[in-house]
Design an enzyme around this catalytic site. Structure first.
Site, PDB file in Angstrom:
ATOM      1  CG  HIS A   1      -1.813   1.123   1.393  1.00 19.53           C
ATOM      2  ND1 HIS A   1      -1.598   2.132   2.301  1.00 19.53           N
ATOM      3  CD2 HIS A   1      -2.967   1.428   0.746  1.00 19.53           C
ATOM      4  CE1 HIS A   1      -2.584   3.009   2.222  1.00 19.53           C
ATOM      5  NE2 HIS A   1      -3.424   2.609   1.290  1.00 19.53           N
TER       6      HIS A   1
ATOM      7  CD  GLU B   1      -3.454   1.780  -2.808  1.00 22.67           C
ATOM      8  OE1 GLU B   1      -4.392   2.559  -3.075  1.00 22.67           O
ATOM      9  OE2 GLU B   1      -2.440   2.124  -2.177  1.00 22.67           O
TER      10      GLU B   1
ATOM     11  CG  ASP C   1      -3.192   6.728  -3.303  1.00 22.86           C
ATOM     12  OD1 ASP C   1      -4.311   6.219  -3.174  1.00 22.86           O
ATOM     13  OD2 ASP C   1      -2.245   6.520  -2.507  1.00 22.86           O
TER      14      ASP C   1
ATOM     15  CG  HIS D   1      -3.476   9.346  -0.204  1.00 20.87           C
ATOM     16  ND1 HIS D   1      -3.961  10.197   0.767  1.00 20.87           N
ATOM     17  CD2 HIS D   1      -4.394   8.355  -0.340  1.00 20.87           C
ATOM     18  CE1 HIS D   1      -5.129   9.736   1.214  1.00 20.87           C
ATOM     19  NE2 HIS D   1      -5.410   8.623   0.560  1.00 20.87           N
TER      20      HIS D   1
END
Length: 279
Positions: A36, A62, A64, A77
């Site tokens: 993440h 993962e 953003d 993010h």
């Protein structure tokens, strides 16, 4: 049913949904491990964190993405730069030239363009959370330009944003569900009303969810069973405690996302039926 027993819908992005090609790591019916934002909060969404995760054995990232004022897709993010960088203000108000001069306070790492990460490895898969409306067009353009349709998953809490991605691409990429379809399965599933979510479930390949949302427990055995019956994988975020990782895998979830890359890697080596490293 566990991930070792239920039949998966065949999705190229989800390497556990099909037998591996000769000469590759075979992840068929193995739970997937995701880092993440790189799996290291001090170096969140940086190339250095992703490179260390890949060296550790990770194949799924993962991330953003947000869009600079001049249209560059940045792996980041927050809406604001203030929390983790030495800059201030909204990312969307800065050019890439301005953003490239910034550094993370905790590690001194620079910000990262999505295209750099997309082209860094040919076998690493990116789970991309599209954080703003402007990101849809550029994301689709880069996926098309690099033929990366089978290596990316389009994620967004905003289902309309996901639909826009699908319309912008020449062929389908994997997708996870937003809050609408997740809520339908969580709330209507126990009432035997899963058919109402059938059309929406057919448009996605997995649900990526927290263990709980407020007071509502999301990840239960019943939720996992209903998702599997609908042909959907269940990936859970963000899980950092080894005991919780083992508990969720025992329940039959199909993937875990963590901020502690070393902890999840160790758990995967301890699991019967799990494959590690995954690349």
């Amino acid at each position: 049913m566990s991930y070792r027993e239920h039949p998966y819908r065949d999705v190229p992005y989800l390497l556990n949904s099909r037998p591996g090609a000769p000469g590759t790591v075979d992840l068929h019916h193995s739970p997937l491990a995701f880092v993440h934002r790189g799996g290291d909060p001090a170096r969140e969404n940086t190339m250095a964190a992703f490179e260390d995760a890949v060296a550790m054995g990770y194949r799924y990232m993962e991330i953003d993405v947000r869009t600079s004022s001049d249209g560059v897709l940045v792996v980041f993010h927050d809406e604001s730069l203030d929390r983790i960088t030495d800059g201030a203000g909204r990312l969307s108000e800065k050019t890439w030239e301005e953003l490239s001069a910034l550094r993370l306070r905790a590690s001194g790492e620079p910000l990262l363009r999505f295209e750099e990460l997309l082209t860094r490895w040919e076998d690493v898969h990116l789970n991309v959370d599209l954080k703003d409306e402007a990101s849809v067009e550029e994301f689709a353009r880069l996926v098309e330009a690099h033929g990366a349709h089978d290596r990316v998953l389009a994620a967004s809490f905003n289902d309309a944003r996901r639909h826009r991605v699908r319309r912008a691409l020449s062929r389908r990429t994997a997708a996870s569900g937003g809050w609408v379809v997740t809520a339908l399965i969580v709330l209507l599933g126990p009432l035997g009303l899963m058919r109402r979510s059938g059309r929406r479930a057919a448009e996605i390949d997995c649900l990526q969810v927290p263990i709980s949302q407020g007071r509502i427990r999301v990840v239960t055995r019943g939720f996992i069973r209903r998702c599997h019956q609908a042909g959907l994988q269940v990936h859970v975020w963000v899980v950092d405690e080894p005991a919780e990782m083992h508990r969720l895998l025992d329940m039959g979830v199909d993937g875990l996302m963590t901020d502690d890359a070393a902890a999840l890697a160790k758990v995967m080596t301890e699991r019967d039926g799990a494959v590690w490293p995954q690349r």
